[in-house]
Design an enzyme around this catalytic site. Structure first.
Site, PDB file in Angstrom:
ATOM      1  CB  CYS A 122      -0.812  -0.018   1.288  1.00  0.00           C
ATOM      2  SG  CYS A 122      -1.824   1.421   1.442  1.00  0.00           S
ATOM      3  CG  ASN A 226      -6.297   3.651   3.936  1.00  0.00           C
ATOM      4  OD1 ASN A 226      -6.472   2.770   3.098  1.00  0.00           O
ATOM      5  ND2 ASN A 226      -5.212   3.715   4.664  1.00  0.00           N
ATOM      6  CG  HIS A 428       1.746   5.316   7.035  1.00  0.00           C
ATOM      7  ND1 HIS A 428       1.410   5.380   8.364  1.00  0.00           N
ATOM      8  CD2 HIS A 428       0.697   4.702   6.425  1.00  0.00           C
ATOM      9  CE1 HIS A 428       0.218   4.817   8.553  1.00  0.00           C
ATOM     10  NE2 HIS A 428      -0.227   4.403   7.400  1.00  0.00           N
TER      11      HIS A 428
END
Length: 505
Positions: A122, A226, A428
């Site tokens: 991701c 997300n 992140h």
């Protein structure tokens, strides 16, 4: 026997204003210490979570993040310390925002899928344009719609880029090289990807047919949760030199951020590995504090199979972000009736937030080869590091930090201090403060959408019900997170971006 909150505090020391130490003994069998980075508001959240756990209240069924950082410090082969970044929150096995490195020379050292996460690779990609906010505002709704029409979004969304089984095999092996060959990427896109968009140890044969079946229809899709594509505007430039190297030279410049991963394919690779590793743990008598930390020796067949399958899923995610870049360029060129080239739609950088990689680092004055697990954390290598592109040799690696829907995002750069303290790793994103279920209970999706509209943000959402889970209220404040990393010196702020349009799954 569980300890009281005050007893737990005996094991926690403040090193400096942005960093706490977790001493050995906080959880059983710790081989190294733990640390976590916070500022005052984030510190309050961390300790609140621990206090609740001592009272018997959990977070979505997971242990508090501090305990998870401690449990990782007990894994065989870990070196230096288990590190929690400012956006740390409870996750499966490892907390999200927890990184750890394992000594490849130690025959007992392990790899743990929980230290990478289910959404393998991701990550985030940032594109620049030569457009200004003034160019985009009048056509903002049209542009948001065009992106929404071009990029397939949502839970079960299917890709528009034609792909057969053979293509998938090749994409898993080749990563961005596949996109390049098929004409979905520009040659210079590759230069600006972590790993140049291709993990060489990838082996498509280590990806189960079930995983491939899930991955085949989803290539070039955004997915839900997300994940997003966002049109952003440069709001603040903190480091002119670094920004210029990235092709950003003034406030108001328009960028596009794409946040997505390996979809169902990566999830299946992780699930398959966890099953195989439970057996390997029995065979090799590996004990862990939490069964979610299922792992296998790096040198074992299960360990190697997972790393090869994980690399293939990583390549899939890079192909996915490349495909979405292609579709984004198409959407822009349609609305502005010109070519993506004329719009200067270059990739600034593409980073991974969930990955394990073999890297060279100094530990106690010696160079060591380590398997670095980064889960919900970003590689942030310093200037002059051999693994970062020529364009960024003098600035340090760009680090892309996505905010949450309707909040700002940041571009940071890696530092030498981060290299010594955190194995060249930083935060992140914002990191959840409320579990998904809690967000759904506490927030109303119409309110969330109205609030975005009030902020002048165009929004297109495939599953409005999921919006509450991603509302800014569900997250820690991204500015707190970024400032903590900046003040601690593990990465430095370069650019701040604010959203003007959001496309979500």
């Amino acid at each position: 026997m569980s300890r009281s909150y005050n007893d737990e505090l005996q094991y926690l020391d403040k090193i400096h204003k942005n960093c706490w130490r977790i001493k050995k003994g906080f959880v059983p069998n710790m081989l190294v210490e733990g640390v976590f980075y916070v500022n005052d508001p984030l510190e309050k959240l961390m300790f609140e979570e621990l206090r609740n756990a001592c009272r018997g209240g959990g977070f979505g069924g997971f242990l508090p993040a501090m305990k998870q950082i401690g449990n990782v410090a007990a894994l065989p082969g870990i070196v230096h310390r288990s590190i929690g970044l400012p956006d740390v929150h409870s996750g499966y096995g490892f907390a999200i925002g927890n990184m750890a490195a394992f000594d490849m020379e130690n025959p007992d050292a392990v790899v743990s899928p929980g230290g990478v996460g289910f959404d393998i690779n991701c990550g985030v990609r940032l594109l620049r344009t030569n457009l200004d906010e003034g160019d985009v505002q009048p056509v903002k709704e049209q542009l948001a719609q065009s992106l929404f029409d071009h990029i397939p979004v949502g839970v079960g969304s299917k890709g528009v880029i034609p792909m057969g089984a053979k293509d998938l095999e090749e994409a898993l092996e080749m990563g961005v090289d596949w996109s390049l060959r098929e004409g979905y990427a520009w040659a210079e896109d590759k230069e600006h990807c972590e790993e140049y968009g291709r993990m060489l140890q990838a082996d498509p044969n280590k990806v189960s047919s079930k995983a491939k079946k899930r991955g085949l229809p989803q290539l070039g899709t955004l997915g839900a949760g997300n994940h997003y594509a966002e049109i952003q505007v440069v709001d603040e430039i903190y480091n002119d030199y670094a920004a210029k190297k990235m092709g950003i030279d003034h406030k108001g410049q328009v960028c596009v951020m794409i946040h997505s991963g390996s979809r169902g394919l990566g999830h299946q690779v992780a699930t398959d590995a966890l099953v195989a590793m439970e057996k390997a743990m029995k065979r090799d008598r590996i004990t862990v504090n939490d069964r979610q930390l299922a792992c296998a020796r790096i040198t074992s067949e299960e360990g190697q199979d997972y790393l090869k399958g994980m690399a293939a899923a990583g390549n899939y995610a890079w192909v996915n972000r490349s495909s979405m870049t292609f579709l984004t360029r198409q959407a822009f060129s349609k609305v502005f009736s010109t070519t993506p080239d004329d719009l200067d739609m270059h990739v600034i950088y593409d980073v991974s937030h969930n990955i394990a990689k073999v890297e060279e680092h100094m530990v106690d004055g010696r160079q060591k080869t380590l398997l670095v697990h980064r889960k919900g954390s970003t590689r942030a290598f310093p200037p002059h590091h051999p693994l970062i592109p020529v364009d960024y040799q003098l600035t340090g690696q760009p680090v892309l930090i996505g905010g949450t829907m309707g909040t700002c995002s940041y571009v940071l750069t890696g530092t030498e201090q981060g290299m010594t303290e955190t194995f060249g790793t930083t935060c992140h994103g914002a990191g959840r403060a409320l579990s998904r279920a809690k967000s759904r209970r506490n927030l109303d999706f119409q309110d969330v959408l109205d609030k975005l509209a009030d902020m002048g943000i165009a929004i297109r959402v495939a599953s409005p019900k999921l919006v509450m889970e991603e509302a800014p209220e569900s997250y820690k404040n991204v500015t707190d997170v970024v400032n903590t990393c900046h003040d601690a010196g593990i990465s430095k702020k370069a650019i701040k971006l604010r959203p003007i349009a959001v496309i979500k799954g």
